[in-house]
Structure formats: C-alpha cells, structure tokens
Write an enzyme that holds these catalytic residues in place. Structure first.
Site, PDB file in Angstrom:
ATOM      1  CG  ASP A  91       1.220 -37.191   1.663  1.00 49.96           C
ATOM      2  OD1 ASP A  91       1.016 -37.444   2.863  1.00 49.96           O
ATOM      3  OD2 ASP A  91       2.134 -37.732   1.006  1.00 49.96           O
ATOM      4  CG  HIS A 128      -4.234 -35.104  10.831  1.00 48.70           C
ATOM      5  ND1 HIS A 128      -3.796 -35.386   9.546  1.00 48.70           N
ATOM      6  CD2 HIS A 128      -3.814 -36.152  11.588  1.00 48.70           C
ATOM      7  CE1 HIS A 128      -3.156 -36.543   9.544  1.00 48.70           C
ATOM      8  NE2 HIS A 128      -3.144 -37.027  10.772  1.00 48.70           N
ATOM      9  CG  LEU A 130     -17.058 -27.200  -5.577  1.00 50.42           C
ATOM     10  CD1 LEU A 130     -16.168 -27.541  -6.760  1.00 50.42           C
ATOM     11  CD2 LEU A 130     -16.215 -26.562  -4.464  1.00 50.42           C
TER      12      LEU A 130
HETATM   13  C1  FPP Z   1      -2.117 -37.263   4.893  1.00 47.43           C
HETATM   14  O1  FPP Z   1      -1.075 -36.683   5.630  1.00 47.43           O
HETATM   15  C2  FPP Z   1      -3.404 -36.771   5.351  1.00 47.43           C
HETATM   16  C3  FPP Z   1      -4.418 -37.544   5.869  1.00 47.43           C
HETATM   17  C4  FPP Z   1      -4.290 -39.004   6.037  1.00 47.43           C
HETATM   18  C5  FPP Z   1      -5.675 -36.977   6.342  1.00 47.43           C
HETATM   19  C6  FPP Z   1      -6.165 -35.784   5.577  1.00 47.43           C
HETATM   20  C7  FPP Z   1      -7.138 -35.029   6.413  1.00 47.43           C
HETATM   21  C8  FPP Z   1      -7.261 -33.673   6.429  1.00 47.43           C
HETATM   22  C9  FPP Z   1      -6.483 -32.793   5.558  1.00 47.43           C
HETATM   23  C10 FPP Z   1      -8.182 -32.948   7.303  1.00 47.43           C
HETATM   24  C11 FPP Z   1      -9.406 -33.731   7.625  1.00 47.43           C
HETATM   25  C12 FPP Z   1     -10.480 -33.563   6.661  1.00 47.43           C
HETATM   26  C13 FPP Z   1     -11.639 -34.274   6.768  1.00 47.43           C
HETATM   27  C14 FPP Z   1     -12.827 -33.888   5.966  1.00 47.43           C
HETATM   28  C15 FPP Z   1     -11.736 -35.416   7.678  1.00 47.43           C
HETATM   29  P1  FPP Z   1      -0.127 -37.614   6.472  1.00 47.43           P
HETATM   30  O2  FPP Z   1      -0.672 -37.688   7.848  1.00 47.43           O
HETATM   31  O3  FPP Z   1       0.029 -38.949   5.809  1.00 47.43           O
HETATM   32  O4  FPP Z   1       1.204 -36.800   6.409  1.00 47.43           O
HETATM   33  P2  FPP Z   1       2.686 -37.381   6.457  1.00 47.43           P
HETATM   34  O5  FPP Z   1       2.883 -38.168   5.182  1.00 47.43           O
HETATM   35  O6  FPP Z   1       3.522 -36.153   6.488  1.00 47.43           O
HETATM   36  O7  FPP Z   1       2.810 -38.212   7.697  1.00 47.43           O
END
Ligand code: FPP
Length: 261
Positions: free
Chosen positions: A28, A45, A139
């Site tokens: 997150d 991202h 893993l």
């Molecule tokens: C949450 O941060 C993150 C996500 C919803 C996506 C996680 C994806 C990745 C780390 C990279 C992609 C990896 C793959 C394999 C597809 P947020 O956007 O909710 O952050 P915020 O709470 O600060 O808005």
C-alpha cells in the site's frame, strides 16, 4: 543506510529464527508516494513494481517458502479505468519481463483470485507463468490478482453447497478443514506473517480465512520505498512475537517445533 538494492548488509539466509513459512504483503502507498513527488499515480505503481522485485529477492534471500502479494483486489475495479488499465499493463509487463528470470531462479508462480471478468490475454499470461514454473521448488510467489478474501470464502461455500445438493457431502461434515480445501491454494501453509506498508492498519479483504492466526506487521513506509531492510525489520519483529494460537505458550512452541502454522 545501505543502497536499497544492496543485500550485503542483511542478516544471512535463515539467520532469523523463527522464520515465517509464508508471508503475505499488502503493498500500500503507491498513490501517496507519487503524490508526495508531484507525480501521477501510475508513477507510484511503476515504482511499486521495482519494490516488488526487491521483496521477491529478499524473500528468496531469507529462505521464505511462500510470498503472497496483493496486486489487484476485487474492489480495485472501482478505480478510474485508466488506472485499472495501467495495473493490468504492469501485470503483463511483469509476466513478460520477470517470469523467465524468476523461473531461472527456481521460483514457482501461483495465481489466486477470480479469473472470470479478466481480459483473455491476461488469463493466458497468468496460466503461462504458472505452467512454466510448475516444477520449481524454490520460493513460491503467489500473485493475488482480482482477489478478495470474502469472494474466495463465498466460492468455497458455493462449491460445498453444490456438492451437498448432489448428495456428495453431508452438511454436518463441513468443518473448517473441509472448507479450507476449497480455497484457491489449499496446499499452501497459512501465512504466519502479514505485512502492510503505507501506515494503514487493516486487512482490506486480503487472505481473511488464512490469516486467522497471522502476525500483523504495519510499516510506515510507502510501498515504493520498501526494500530488503524493510523485509528484515518485519521478520525480526515476527521473530520477537510470542504466538499462542489461542492456547498456552508451551503448547504453541510444541506446535512450531512440529512445523504447525
Ligand atoms: C496500493 O497502493 C497498490 C495497488 C492497488 C497496486 C499494487 C501494485 C503494484 C505494487 C505493482 C504491480 C504489480 C503487479 C504484479 C501487477 P494505492 O494505489 O492504494 O496507494 P494509496 O493508498 O497511496 O493511494
């Protein structure tokens, strides 16, 4: 501070005890990381993808058996279409660019989540990465994509209801163990440790059933800042926790010695 991709200052492989067998991560803070830099969310991202590579490398270094990452939740469909598309394109990029290398490193890839509703090309890529790495015994990297814990439990209940309707199972036989056999990856041990970055303290529908006795570690850093030392910090915190599984201390240590979750 060592360089973020520098693993040399880490404790050695299996140098932390006890080590969790299975670690789940709620990645997150990508959006907030980007906003703090005046960048679009997509940049967060993208940087999150680099952090994911560091996390996999660290899990491998420490000798973790399974790592489950929450990469797209069933609720993430409510984000703007452009962001959803970007996350899909990152997944494609991950499969095309990283899977061959992960295969070389003996990583087995598993996907959990609902495949219905996903674009066909994504489903094909996911199936390809699972098939390619099926025989690997290093893993296990579990990618939770289009995943929701409640949805997973509901589909297990639905399958059992269908079996009961057909007379294949008597409802009185439905125990937690029987239900668990109908989850997405029933052969994996339950996660012992759940890490969430980004200074939020909730499960957000991630591995709800499996995390019944997981230790929760919340890290302040945004996911793109996560590195091998963050992983090590979470493992050390896990090692310092006393796990009782609802019983007494002595019983819990006997359970760990027997290899229980
Ligand atoms: C949450 O941060 C993150 C996500 C919803 C996506 C996680 C994806 C990745 C780390 C990279 C992609 C990896 C793959 C394999 C597809 P947020 O956007 O909710 O952050 P915020 O709470 O600060 O808005």
């Amino acid at each position: 501070m060592p360089r973020r991709d520098d693993m040399t200052e880490l404790l050695p492989r299996r140098g932390i005890s006890p080590l969790p067998r299975h670690v789940g991560i709620i990645m997150d803070g990508n959006g907030r990381w980007a906003r703090a830099r005046g960048l679009p969310r997509s940049a967060g991202h993208k940087a999150g993808m680099a952090a994911l590579r560091r996390a996999v490398e660290a899990a491998d270094h420490f000798g973790i058996e399974a790592l489950t990452i929450y990469s797209f939740s069933a609720e993430n469909w409510s984000r703007p279409r452009a962001e959803v598309n970007y996350l899909f394109s990152l997944l494609k990029h991950f499969v095309r660019r990283d899977v061959a290398e992960l295969h070389q490193r003996n990583v087995r890839i598993r996907i959990i989540g609902q495949r219905e509703g996903l674009p066909v090309d994504i489903i094909r890529l996911l199936e390809h990465s699972e098939a390619l790495t099926r025989e690997n015994d290093g893993l296990t990297l579990v990618v939770a994509f289009n995943y929701g814990g409640r949805q997973e439990i509901a589909q297990a209940a639905r399958r059992l209801a269908e079996q009961a309707k057909e007379g294949a199972i008597d409802p009185v036989e439905i125990t937690p163990q029987v239900l668990a056999r109908h989850l997405f990856a029933p052969d994996l041990p339950d996660p012992d440790l759940l890490i969430r970055t980004g200074n939020e303290r909730r499960l957000s529908n991630f591995l709800l059933w499996q995390s019944a006795y997981a230790e929760l570690v919340f890290l302040p850093e945004y996911w793109p800042d996560f590195d091998a030392l963050s992983f090590q910090r979470a493992l050390l915190e896990f090692a310092a926790r006393e796990r009782r599984f609802g019983g007494l201390k002595e019983q819990a240590s006997a359970r760990v010695e027997q290899g229980g979750g």
